[in-house]
Every structure is written in structure tokens, then in C-alpha cells.
Write a protein that holds these residues in place. Structure first.
Motif, PDB file in Angstrom:
ATOM      1  N   PRO A  92      15.220 -57.780   7.140  1.00 24.02           N
ATOM      2  CA  PRO A  92      13.925 -58.734   6.974  1.00 24.02           C
ATOM      3  C   PRO A  92      14.010 -59.890   7.866  1.00 24.02           C
ATOM      4  N   GLY A  93      12.862 -60.490   8.156  1.00 23.16           N
ATOM      5  CA  GLY A  93      12.700 -61.742   8.853  1.00 23.16           C
ATOM      6  C   GLY A  93      11.310 -61.904   9.393  1.00 23.16           C
ATOM      7  N   ASP A  94      10.957 -63.292   9.591  1.00 25.37           N
ATOM      8  CA  ASP A  94       9.823 -63.389  10.381  1.00 25.37           C
ATOM      9  C   ASP A  94      10.000 -63.668  11.704  1.00 25.37           C
ATOM     10  N   TRP A  95       9.085 -63.178  12.513  1.00 24.92           N
ATOM     11  CA  TRP A  95       9.181 -63.477  13.876  1.00 24.92           C
ATOM     12  C   TRP A  95       9.085 -64.973  14.585  1.00 24.92           C
ATOM     13  N   ASN A  96       8.287 -65.729  13.538  1.00 18.29           N
ATOM     14  CA  ASN A  96       7.939 -67.126  14.150  1.00 18.29           C
ATOM     15  C   ASN A  96       9.358 -67.887  14.327  1.00 18.29           C
ATOM     16  N   THR A  97      10.273 -67.931  13.447  1.00 21.15           N
ATOM     17  CA  THR A  97      11.381 -68.665  13.395  1.00 21.15           C
ATOM     18  C   THR A  97      12.452 -68.120  14.137  1.00 21.15           C
ATOM     19  N   GLN A  98      12.051 -66.768  14.642  1.00 23.00           N
ATOM     20  CA  GLN A  98      13.588 -66.002  15.257  1.00 23.00           C
ATOM     21  C   GLN A  98      13.205 -65.969  16.732  1.00 23.00           C
ATOM     22  N   TRP A 190      -0.379 -72.643   3.898  1.00 24.09           N
ATOM     23  CA  TRP A 190       0.958 -72.462   4.071  1.00 24.09           C
ATOM     24  C   TRP A 190       1.028 -71.591   5.281  1.00 24.09           C
ATOM     25  N   PHE A 191       2.417 -71.234   5.748  1.00 26.82           N
ATOM     26  CA  PHE A 191       2.407 -70.972   7.161  1.00 26.82           C
ATOM     27  C   PHE A 191       2.337 -69.263   7.213  1.00 26.82           C
ATOM     28  N   ASN A 192       1.528 -69.020   8.241  1.00 25.91           N
ATOM     29  CA  ASN A 192       1.451 -67.428   8.205  1.00 25.91           C
ATOM     30  C   ASN A 192       2.493 -66.690   8.970  1.00 25.91           C
ATOM     31  N   TYR A 193       3.383 -66.644   8.398  1.00 26.75           N
ATOM     32  CA  TYR A 193       4.747 -65.808   8.661  1.00 26.75           C
ATOM     33  C   TYR A 193       4.517 -64.225   9.032  1.00 26.75           C
ATOM     34  N   GLY A 194       4.829 -63.796  10.083  1.00 23.17           N
ATOM     35  CA  GLY A 194       4.456 -62.564  10.591  1.00 23.17           C
ATOM     36  C   GLY A 194       5.706 -61.776  10.490  1.00 23.17           C
ATOM     37  N   GLY A 195       5.839 -60.203  10.202  1.00 25.16           N
ATOM     38  CA  GLY A 195       6.781 -59.546  10.403  1.00 25.16           C
ATOM     39  C   GLY A 195       7.056 -58.836   9.381  1.00 25.16           C
ATOM     40  N   VAL A 196       8.201 -58.111   9.365  1.00 27.14           N
ATOM     41  CA  VAL A 196       8.676 -57.302   8.243  1.00 27.14           C
ATOM     42  C   VAL A 196       9.715 -58.287   7.525  1.00 27.14           C
ATOM     43  N   THR A 197       9.218 -58.824   6.488  1.00 28.02           N
ATOM     44  CA  THR A 197       9.661 -59.848   5.790  1.00 28.02           C
ATOM     45  C   THR A 197      10.649 -59.559   4.661  1.00 28.02           C
ATOM     46  N   ARG A 198      10.552 -58.748   4.156  1.00 26.12           N
ATOM     47  CA  ARG A 198      11.485 -58.127   3.089  1.00 26.12           C
ATOM     48  C   ARG A 198      12.235 -56.926   3.212  1.00 26.12           C
ATOM     49  N   ASP A 199      13.112 -56.300   2.453  1.00 24.81           N
ATOM     50  CA  ASP A 199      14.124 -55.321   2.452  1.00 24.81           C
ATOM     51  C   ASP A 199      13.040 -54.004   2.998  1.00 24.81           C
ATOM     52  N   GLY A 330      12.275 -70.619   7.363  1.00 19.66           N
ATOM     53  CA  GLY A 330      11.518 -69.319   7.323  1.00 19.66           C
ATOM     54  C   GLY A 330      11.456 -68.750   6.080  1.00 19.66           C
ATOM     55  N   ARG A 331      10.714 -67.626   6.333  1.00 16.39           N
ATOM     56  CA  ARG A 331      10.517 -66.688   5.132  1.00 16.39           C
ATOM     57  C   ARG A 331      11.945 -66.505   4.441  1.00 16.39           C
ATOM     58  N   ILE A 332      11.960 -66.256   3.449  1.00 19.29           N
ATOM     59  CA  ILE A 332      13.284 -65.998   2.715  1.00 19.29           C
ATOM     60  C   ILE A 332      13.518 -64.528   3.043  1.00 19.29           C
ATOM     61  N   ALA A 333      14.845 -64.230   3.262  1.00 18.55           N
ATOM     62  CA  ALA A 333      15.386 -63.277   3.585  1.00 18.55           C
ATOM     63  C   ALA A 333      16.564 -62.440   2.875  1.00 18.55           C
ATOM     64  N   LYS A 334      17.111 -63.462   1.989  1.00 17.71           N
ATOM     65  CA  LYS A 334      18.169 -62.772   1.287  1.00 17.71           C
ATOM     66  C   LYS A 334      18.404 -63.743   0.062  1.00 17.71           C
ATOM     67  N   VAL A 335      18.968 -62.920  -1.004  1.00 17.82           N
ATOM     68  CA  VAL A 335      18.994 -63.261  -2.309  1.00 17.82           C
ATOM     69  C   VAL A 335      19.649 -64.866  -2.375  1.00 17.82           C
ATOM     70  N   GLU A 336      20.478 -64.990  -1.579  1.00 16.80           N
ATOM     71  CA  GLU A 336      21.316 -66.296  -1.513  1.00 16.80           C
ATOM     72  C   GLU A 336      20.335 -67.563  -1.534  1.00 16.80           C
ATOM     73  N   GLU A 337      19.072 -67.299  -0.746  1.00 20.17           N
ATOM     74  CA  GLU A 337      18.114 -68.242  -0.296  1.00 20.17           C
ATOM     75  C   GLU A 337      17.170 -68.438  -1.647  1.00 20.17           C
ATOM     76  N   ASP A 338      16.816 -67.371  -2.201  1.00 20.40           N
ATOM     77  CA  ASP A 338      16.193 -67.360  -3.717  1.00 20.40           C
ATOM     78  C   ASP A 338      17.118 -68.354  -4.639  1.00 20.40           C
ATOM     79  N   ARG A 339      18.162 -67.949  -4.628  1.00 14.49           N
ATOM     80  CA  ARG A 339      19.222 -68.657  -5.460  1.00 14.49           C
ATOM     81  C   ARG A 339      19.225 -70.349  -5.492  1.00 14.49           C
ATOM     82  N   THR A 340      19.088 -70.563  -3.991  1.00 13.59           N
ATOM     83  CA  THR A 340      19.432 -72.145  -3.883  1.00 13.59           C
ATOM     84  C   THR A 340      18.025 -72.803  -4.201  1.00 13.59           C
ATOM     85  N   LEU A 341      16.661 -72.413  -3.951  1.00 17.45           N
ATOM     86  CA  LEU A 341      15.343 -72.996  -4.702  1.00 17.45           C
ATOM     87  C   LEU A 341      15.607 -72.806  -6.189  1.00 17.45           C
ATOM     88  N   LEU A 342      16.008 -71.574  -6.594  1.00 14.11           N
ATOM     89  CA  LEU A 342      15.874 -71.741  -8.067  1.00 14.11           C
ATOM     90  C   LEU A 342      16.997 -72.667  -8.853  1.00 14.11           C
TER      91      LEU A 342
END
Length: 599
Positions: A92-98, A190-199, A330-342
């Protein structure tokens, strides 16, 4: 999913209300508890702004479009695309920041991934997408599988008949163009991140499998578990079992003609709470299938102007969060990034998070549940959408259904939110009251709310007056005195009158400040001004508002927004975070943290 009629007595609209997007298979719940093959990785891609790969030169769907991934030598036979020669991006990921060249791109991007598979007799295979923004066309081995509209909810397709032993070719065309008839509509903050952004995954299940289930406390009790298990086949007499070993529950039952088995059992149940986020191992099994989950039990209700968790009043110490990764933005792509915010929310002293303005990824909700954080979950019915359009309503309803279906067993989700800052009007009231009725019918065990706008009685007597008060359980409002309404000195002059005998929450307040910009407390865009706004607002809540049951200030972290254009201050970011986009705590963070220590 069959058409679901919304409570007709609430409606006087000129069109009928809703069903899930045409052609979608029912959503498989708890895919992470299934036999899965991850299709994440690096996918070939190229941008197609003129949609050449989808339409021919007469703007007709091309039966030999790019999804065929036709192999030619370009010597004796030509084609004008080649996935094999194309670059790759992470999914997963957004094309905007990649991809720098695609940072502000809005349009169609083609993506291809090849993967091996082994077909097993007696198994069905589904392609599952956690989310893809916004309109997604899916093709497997050159054949059209299905389409999905909506950028933040999961969807799946049965591909059993198209899957091959050996190598398979998955092609998706993702289109993130903003259009007035989409949900969200053409404008948002908010930012219009495009792409296949989740698993993305291939899910294997038996021919007869557990499609969905609900395991919860029976309404009105604290000592009775009830469960509803839906098999994928509508057939009576299918055997189903429910086991919760720690509660000594081991029940057997059979399905009715709709393929649903029902269970009920009394037990001594330890209730989930932020202080004790207790989860129980649960197993659901049929003759051919078995699913495991971790589920907690709690009650949530209102009494007058109070919110009660497990029968006791609770103040929701919250913060609003966008699903944007810390540091890399960029759009969150892995669980470690979830944990940071939480973890930042927990550091603030939060027991609750508002996951705005769309359903966040499933792992974010599950991690919050494990951490003891209550959740407000929302669909992107945001600002001004086309309230009169039947297709727009059907789209919003579909996103609401997918949000509830995915997270109906997450006990930390206590609020389904159906909208944010929407303009008053008859068409809007019909639209939103219908969504509220659907959410309440599908899930009567959670509270319904929406983020309302202020409607003041006078310049210094603030209020919220909204016809939707009849359909929600909590009066939630966004208020920006000191930012969009006057300066901080006004906060000390106003008082509030709210006429509804329902719990009141402040779903947003705040002001912007780049980290490290300092000045007098009267100078906007400084940390001192932002911190002063927080001090004054919190004092106003305590002294000049009716009892408030919770707050979720705007916002945890600075986040990207194309609306925020002020050079050397915003630079494409909404700067209302109490933490910067680089993880730096602003003064307002500590003001809020100190306040929560008293609550």
C-alpha cells in the motif's frame, strides 16, 4: 446485498434510498483472521490522464484496454503501453509522496502486479482491498472483476473462476479525480492521496464460510453475550458453533433460511474500558470454516446530558486525527505508523480519538482498542455535497455500510458519525436522517452523531441549532471562536446556550501555529497565540458552557491540505496540530495535557 429500505416515516424524498454499490460481493469480515496471501509489494504503474487505457478514441469503453496487458514485440505488432518497462511504487501507498511528478496529480493511474497462486479444490478465492482512492476498476488475467467507489472503505470480489494455478496478473485502474457528485465532494480540507492505499490480499475460504458475525453484549444487559453469525449461503440447517473459552461459552446452533445462526448465553463478563481494555479470544466455526477474533464487551448509552460507559458517566478526553503518517506525511501504510499517532494521543492523556473525516484503516481501530482508546468513526459526507442526487446518497450509504460491517465487533468504536459541517436544508435533512436511521437499524448498540456547525443566538450568545438534533444521540459541534470567529479576547466574552437535553461534545476547536514561531500571545500564527486559545477555550468550557461530555480539539498533527496556501506559514499544511508534521510538541500540547490531568 439486497436493497434495504430506510424507515419510510422519516422520509419525503423524491427518490428511493439505498443499497451497496452495484456488483460488489458482500464484505468478508476480519480478513486478518483468514487464510490470506499478501499482494502488497512493488507494483508497476503509469499515469493515464486522458484515460487512454480505458476508453477508445470515441470515448467508449475499450474491450482491449490496458487491463489486457497484451504482450507484443513492438516490431511486427504495436502497443502504446508496457507495464514491464514501467517504474514501480509500493502498495500500500499513495502515489503523491512516492512519485514527485505525481504530487498534485488527480486522474487515472494504471497499476499491475503479478503473483503466483495455487487453486485448491473446495476453496473460494477473493481479492480484498483495504481501500483504494477513489474510483477503482479491478481486472484479473485480462478480465473485468468489478469496480468500487469510495476511497476509505474495504471491498472484495470473488475471483475463484478467474484465478489460475501459477502466475496471475492483477491490473487496477485507480482514479482520484475530485468531482461534485463524489463523496467527499470537490472540496475538502485534507490531501487527496491517490492510489491503492491499504493492504491488498488474496483471501481463501471454503465453499461454505462464515461471511460476517456480530458478538456483543445483549442490549440492556451486562451479563449476557449475544451473537449473530451469517454464512455466505442463505440456507437453513448449517451447523455453527460459538466458543469463548475464558467465559466458558461453547454453543452450537444451526442457521435459519437466511443463513443466520443466533446465540445467547449468560456469563460473568469483564467489561472493556480505557482503564482495562479487556479482550476475549472468540472462535466461530462451521462444519467447513473457522474464524478467530479478539472481542471486548461494554455498554454505551446516554442519560440526559451524560454519556455512560458501562453505566458510569465518562468525559471523553480526545483529539482529532487524520490518517497521515508522522514525519513522512503521506497516507499511513503500516501498523507502526498507526501506533505512533495513537501513542501521541495517549501521551496527551486521551481516552478517546476522533478518527476524521473518513474511516481509518482497520489496524488503526484495532490498535486503539488494544490501547484502551475509544473511537469516533466517520464517513466523508463533508461540507456541501449533492444532497438531491440518488447516486450520491447510495454512495454515502455504501460507505456507511462498509464502515459498520468492517468494525461492528470493535468495542472501542462508540460513535458512528454521518457528516461534518454540512449546510442546513430540507434535502440535506432527508439525506442525513436516512443515513442515521440506517446506522441505527444496522447497529443499535452504538451512538449516532455528526459534527454540526454553530448557529448562534447573538454575537456573544453562542449555540447550535440543527434539525438533525432529533436523529443523533450526541450534539457535537465544531467551534472556532478565537480563530475563524474573532481573536482570543472574544473567547472570554461569549457564553453558550444549547437547548437540547442531550450530551454535548465539542468535536473541533483550535488554531494554527507553525512549530517554533514565537511572539506575543496576541499575535496569530504563533505558538503563544495557539496556547492562549487553548487556555481560554478550556476555561470557557468549564465556566460558560452547559455540561460538556467530551472534546476532540483540532488536531493531533499538522497535516497536508491543498487549501492551505500561505507561504512560509502553511506551505500546503493545516498547522492546527498540537504536534508538528515532524513530531515536535507545540505549547498547546502541554496546555491540553495539563487539562486532561484534571479530568
Amino acid at each position: 446485498m439486497k436493497k434495504i429500505l430506510i424507515l419510510a416515516a422519516l422520509l419525503s424524498a423524491s427518490f428511493s434510498y439505498g443499497q451497496r454499490t452495484e456488483g460488489l460481493d458482500p464484505l468478508i469480515q476480519n480478513v486478518y483472521g483468514r487464510e490470506i496471501q499478501s499482494l502488497n509489494g512493488y507494483w508497476n504503474y503509469f499515469a493515464d490522464p486522458l484515460e487512454t487505457g480505458y476508453y477508445d478514441y470515441r470515448r467508449r469503453p475499450d474491450p482491449n484496454g490496458f487491463f489486457k496487458d497484451k504482450q507484443v514485440d513492438n516490431v511486427t505488432t504495436w502497443k502504446e503501453y508496457d507495464f514491464d518497462l514501467s517504474p514501480v511504487m509500493a502498495v500500500p501507498g499513495d502515489w503523491n509522496t512516492q512519485v514527485y511528478q505525481l504530487f498534485h496529480y488527480e486522474g487515472m493511474v494504471w497499476m499491475r502486479h503479478k503473483f503466483p497462486a495455487v487453486r485448491e479444490a473446495g476453496k473460494r478465492n477473493y481479492l480484498y482491498f483495504g481501500a483504494s482512492n477513489y474510483l477503482t476498476h479491478v481486472f484479473l488475467n485480462g478480465e473485468h472483476v468489478g469496480d468500487h467507489e469510495g476511497g476509505y472503505t474495504p471491498f472484495n470480489f470473488d475471483v475463484t473462476d478467474l484465478l489460475r494455478d501459477g502466475e496471475n496478473t492483477l491490473v487496477v485502474a485507480v482514479d482520484n479525480k475530485r468531482l461534485p457528485e463524489r463523496v467527499p465532494t470537490i472540496i475538502c480540507d485534507w490531501f487527496n492521496y491517490g492510489g491503492v492505499t491499504r493492504d491488498v490480499m488474496l483471501v481463501s475460504v471454503p465453499e461454505r464460510f462464515v461471511e460476517s458475525y456480530t458478538v456483543r453484549l445483549k442490549p440492556g444487559t451486562v451479563d449476557t453475550v449475544e451473537a449473530f453469525v451469517r454464512m455466505n449461503r442463505k440456507q437453513a440447517g448449517q451447523r455453527v458453533g460459538l466458543a469463548i473459552p475464558e467465559l466458558k461459552i461453547d454453543l452450537q446452533g444451526t442457521t435459519d433460511a437466511d443463513g443466520i445462526a443466533r446465540f445467547e448465553k449468560r456469563a460473568r463478563i469483564g467489561l472493556w474500558s480505557p482503564e482495562s481494555p479487556k479482550l476475549y479470544a472468540v472462535e466461530i466455526a462451521s462444519d467447513d470454516d473457522r474464524v478467530e477474533d479478539e472481542i471486548g464487551f461494554r455498554t454505551i448509552e446516554t442519560r440526559g446530558r451524560e454519556i455512560l460507559l458501562n453505566g458510569k458517566p465518562i468525559f471523553l478526553r480526545g483529539i482529532s486525527i487524520h490518517e497521515e503518517a508522522a514525519f513522512r506525511n503521506g497516507r499511513i501504510a503500516k501498523v507502526e505508523e498507526d501506533r505512533t499517532l495513537l501513542n501521541w494521543a495517549r501521551e496527551l492523556g486521551c481516552n478517546y480519538v476522533r478518527l476524521a473525516h473518513y474511516p481509518h484503516n482497520e489496524q488503526m481501530v484495532r490498535e486503539a482498542e488494544r490501547m484502551g482508546l475509544l473511537v469516533w468513526s466517520e464517513i466523508p459526507v463533508y461540507w456541501t455535497i449533492l444532497w438531491e442526487r440518488e447516486d450520491v446518497y447510495a454512495n454515502a450509504l455504501n460507505q456507511l455500510d462498509e464502515m459498520i460491517e468492517r468494525d461492528q465487533n470493535r468495542c472501542n468504536v462508540i460513535i458512528w458519525s454521518i457528516a461534518n459541517e454540512t449546510p442546513h436544508g430540507d434535502a440535506r435533512d432527508r439525506f442525513l436522517s436516512s443515513l442515521a436511521a440506517y446506522a441505527r437499524e444496522k447497529d443499535p448498540t452504538r451512538l449516532i452523531s455528526m459534527a454540526m456547525e454553530r448557529n448562534d443566538k447573538s454575537p456573544e450568545v453562542l449555540s447550535v441549532q440543527d434539525n438533525m438534533n432529533k436523529y443523533v444521540d450526541i450534539i457535537s459541534l465544531n467551534e472556532y471562536v478565537g480563530w475563524y470567529d474573532g481573536t482570543n479576547e472574544k473567547i472570554d466574552r461569549v457564553r453558550w446556550e444549547i437547548d437540547y437535553e442531550k450530551p454535548v461534545m465539542i468535536s473541533e476547536f483550535g488554531g494554527g501555529a507553525p512549530y517554533g514561531r514565537h511572539g506575543e500571545a496576541t499575535e496569530i500564527w504563533t505558538e503563544e497565540y495557539q496556547a492562549d486559545l487553548y487556555r481560554k477555550t478550556l476555561r470557557m468550557i468549564e465556566e460558560r458552557m452547559p455540561p460538556v461530555s467530551g472534546i476532540s480539539p483540532w488536531v493531533l498533527k499538522d497535516f497536508r491540505s491543498a487549501r492551505r496556501l500561505l507561504p512560509q506559514t502553511q506551505d500546503g499544511f493545516n498547522r492546527k496540530g498540537v504536534i508538528s508534521d515532524r513530531g515536535e510538541r507545540k505549547q498547546a500540547f502541554y496546555v491540553l495535557q495539563d487539562y486532561y490531568k484534571t479530568k
